[in-house]
Design a protein around this motif. Structure first.
Motif, mmCIF file in Angstrom:
data_model
loop_
_atom_site.group_PDB
_atom_site.id
_atom_site.type_symbol
_atom_site.label_atom_id
_atom_site.label_comp_id
_atom_site.label_asym_id
_atom_site.label_seq_id
_atom_site.Cartn_x
_atom_site.Cartn_y
_atom_site.Cartn_z
ATOM 1 N N UNK A 293 9.948 -7.907 -24.763
ATOM 2 C CA UNK A 293 10.755 -6.686 -24.797
ATOM 3 C C UNK A 293 10.007 -5.521 -24.133
ATOM 4 N N UNK A 294 8.708 -5.472 -24.355
ATOM 5 C CA UNK A 294 7.913 -4.396 -23.752
ATOM 6 C C UNK A 294 7.837 -4.562 -22.240
ATOM 7 N N UNK A 295 7.684 -5.804 -21.791
ATOM 8 C CA UNK A 295 7.658 -6.050 -20.337
ATOM 9 C C UNK A 295 8.965 -5.620 -19.703
ATOM 10 N N UNK A 296 10.083 -5.972 -20.326
ATOM 11 C CA UNK A 296 11.384 -5.596 -19.777
ATOM 12 C C UNK A 296 11.571 -4.079 -19.796
ATOM 13 N N UNK A 297 11.046 -3.428 -20.832
ATOM 14 C CA UNK A 297 11.147 -1.966 -20.902
ATOM 15 C C UNK A 297 10.401 -1.324 -19.742
ATOM 16 N N UNK A 298 9.214 -1.829 -19.414
ATOM 17 C CA UNK A 298 8.452 -1.290 -18.288
ATOM 18 C C UNK A 298 9.181 -1.538 -16.966
ATOM 19 N N UNK A 299 9.781 -2.716 -16.829
ATOM 20 C CA UNK A 299 10.516 -3.016 -15.598
ATOM 21 C C UNK A 299 11.712 -2.082 -15.439
ATOM 22 N N UNK A 300 12.438 -1.838 -16.539
ATOM 23 C CA UNK A 300 13.601 -0.960 -16.459
ATOM 24 C C UNK A 300 13.171 0.487 -16.225
ATOM 25 N N UNK A 301 12.033 0.882 -16.796
ATOM 26 C CA UNK A 301 11.546 2.240 -16.576
ATOM 27 C C UNK A 301 11.192 2.448 -15.113
ATOM 28 N N UNK A 302 10.565 1.457 -14.497
ATOM 29 C CA UNK A 302 10.215 1.568 -13.077
ATOM 30 C C UNK A 302 11.465 1.712 -12.220
ATOM 31 N N UNK A 303 12.555 1.027 -12.605
ATOM 32 C CA UNK A 303 13.786 1.042 -11.812
ATOM 33 C C UNK A 303 14.624 2.297 -12.040
#
Length: 414
Positions: free
Chosen positions: A240-250
């Protein structure tokens, strides 16, 4: 004494009235002024300022322009300057010719022309993407202000003005980079005898630009972005944290806005995320257009959330969002402690989007920086939405290219 006084009167009798009143005759004639200067009146009506002098036993005639384009006072000024040169054993006509040649050479060596010469010399060893950034920054921010100035005559203050104008729109990193590039152009000018010195070197960014806070908003340099994106993809902590970082970058929203995201804020069919006013720093609604990359991340997030209304819920209580420090802790664990924060994605996006030429107002609206009052809030949050959607699509493609270490241009849509 009487003879001298009469001669003096005769030499100073020319006036603008006499110049204007002079009529053409069948043959050219002269109206003398003081110390050898005279007005030559031609049969055609033309009136020319002239001066006869001898230099190294050669008789010469020097002209100072056409009356009335060159009035009497200016003709006398030019004549006096020529006489001073002759007194110093310089040929006034040769000196004037050399001065004109120097001015022509200076005009040929304008900042824009020399900068493009430097760019052709510099770019072969650089990636096409980086070279493209550099020349576009010059074209957008430097050439309009100083492009026509000769490199031999540009004062340090001109480079200061260029940097301050960029900084005034909030593009601090771009201002620093343009100032650095101008310095490279000027070094090239000095190396090729086009300028006597590098005046851009007289200014350091710290002298004129505000310092960026590194304590609260640490961020990597844009050159480190590809490595950071790959590190996020390899992150072996909570998915979940990895996906949060990916979405934040986008999406480059604020950390609090991301971790508090709710599924009812999303219209996935319209590829749009609408954040309500009570969750925004500016207390007005905010729309985030979703790229296909962002939609793909959201699809992965959906598989993890179950029946929670939150995208990034707390592991212990699905009714609460994840910790505000979860992303920061993950970045620290990945080796970016003190170098990158969740907020840092906003700064990186702002810098790169500005460098690629996207309009400042579109970027600022997408960052939710624009101040809004209650009357304009409902209108402004959707302003430039088609253009911002195109920008976010291009941003998603750009991050894909960075992650794969490929050259992907953030192509601006007209």
């Amino acid at each position: 004494m009487t003879t001298t006084t009469t001669a003096h009167r005769r030499n100073t009798q020319l006036s603008d009235t006499a110049c204007r009143a002079a009529k053409p005759a069948d043959k050219p004639y002269n109206l003398p002024d003081q110390r050898g200067l005279y007005l030559r009146v031609m049969p055609t009506g033309g009136k020319l300022w002239r001066w006869n002098y001898r230099y190294h036993d050669k008789q010469k005639t020097m002209t100072f322009g056409i009356y009335p384009d060159v009035p009497l006072a200016l003709a006398r000024e030019r004549h006096d300057a020529a006489r001073k040169l002759l007194a110093a054993d310089h040929d006034p006509m040769a000196e004037r010719k050399a001065t004109k040649a120097a001015r022509a050479a200076a005009a040929e060596n304008s900042f824009e022309r020399v900068a493009r010469q430097w760019f052709d010399h510099w770019k072969p060893s650089k990636s096409p993407a980086h070279a493209g950034y550099v020349i576009r920054r010059l074209e957008a921010d430097a050439f309009p202000l100083i492009g026509k100035l000769p490199v031999s005559e540009i004062p340090a203050s001109a480079f200061r003005d260029v940097a301050k104008r960029i900084e005034s729109r909030g593009a601090l990193d771009v201002a620093k980079r343009v100032l650095e590039t101008c310095g490279q152009v000027m070094r090239y000018s000095v190396a090729h005898d086009l300028a006597p010195r590098n005046t851009a070197a007289d200014i350091k960014p710290a002298d004129i630009l505000p310092a960026r806070s590194k304590t609260n908003y640490a961020r990597v340099d844009t050159k480190e972005l590809p490595a950071l994106l790959r590190a996020i993809d390899r992150y072996n902590g909570r998915i979940r944290t990895r996906l949060a970082m990916q979405l934040m970058a986008l999406t480059f929203v604020r950390t609090g806005e991301l971790i508090g995201a709710r599924w009812d804020e999303f219209d996935l069919d319209a590829a749009r995320w609408t954040l309500p006013a009570d969750r925004m720093k500016m207390r007005t609604p905010h729309i985030v257009p979703l790229s296909r990359q962002a939609l793909a991340v959201l699809a992965d997030v959906r598989q993890l959330t179950g029946d929670s209304p939150l995208l990034f819920c707390n592991d212990r209580d699905h009714r609460r969002p994840m910790s505000n420090n979860a992303i920061l802790a993950a970045l620290d664990a990945m080796g970016y402690k003190g170098r990158m924060t969740g907020h840092g994605f906003r700064g990186v996006a702002s810098t790169l989007l500005h460098e690629q030429g996207w309009p400042h107002e579109h970027i600022e609206l997408q960052l939710a920086h624009q101040p809004r009052n209650a009357v304009s809030a409902a209108y402004n949050h959707a302003l430039y939405l088609p253009q911002r959607a195109a920008m976010m699509d291009a941003w998603g493609d750009f991050l894909d290219g960075q992650r794969a270490d490929n050259v992907v241009q953030l192509a601006r849509v007209a």
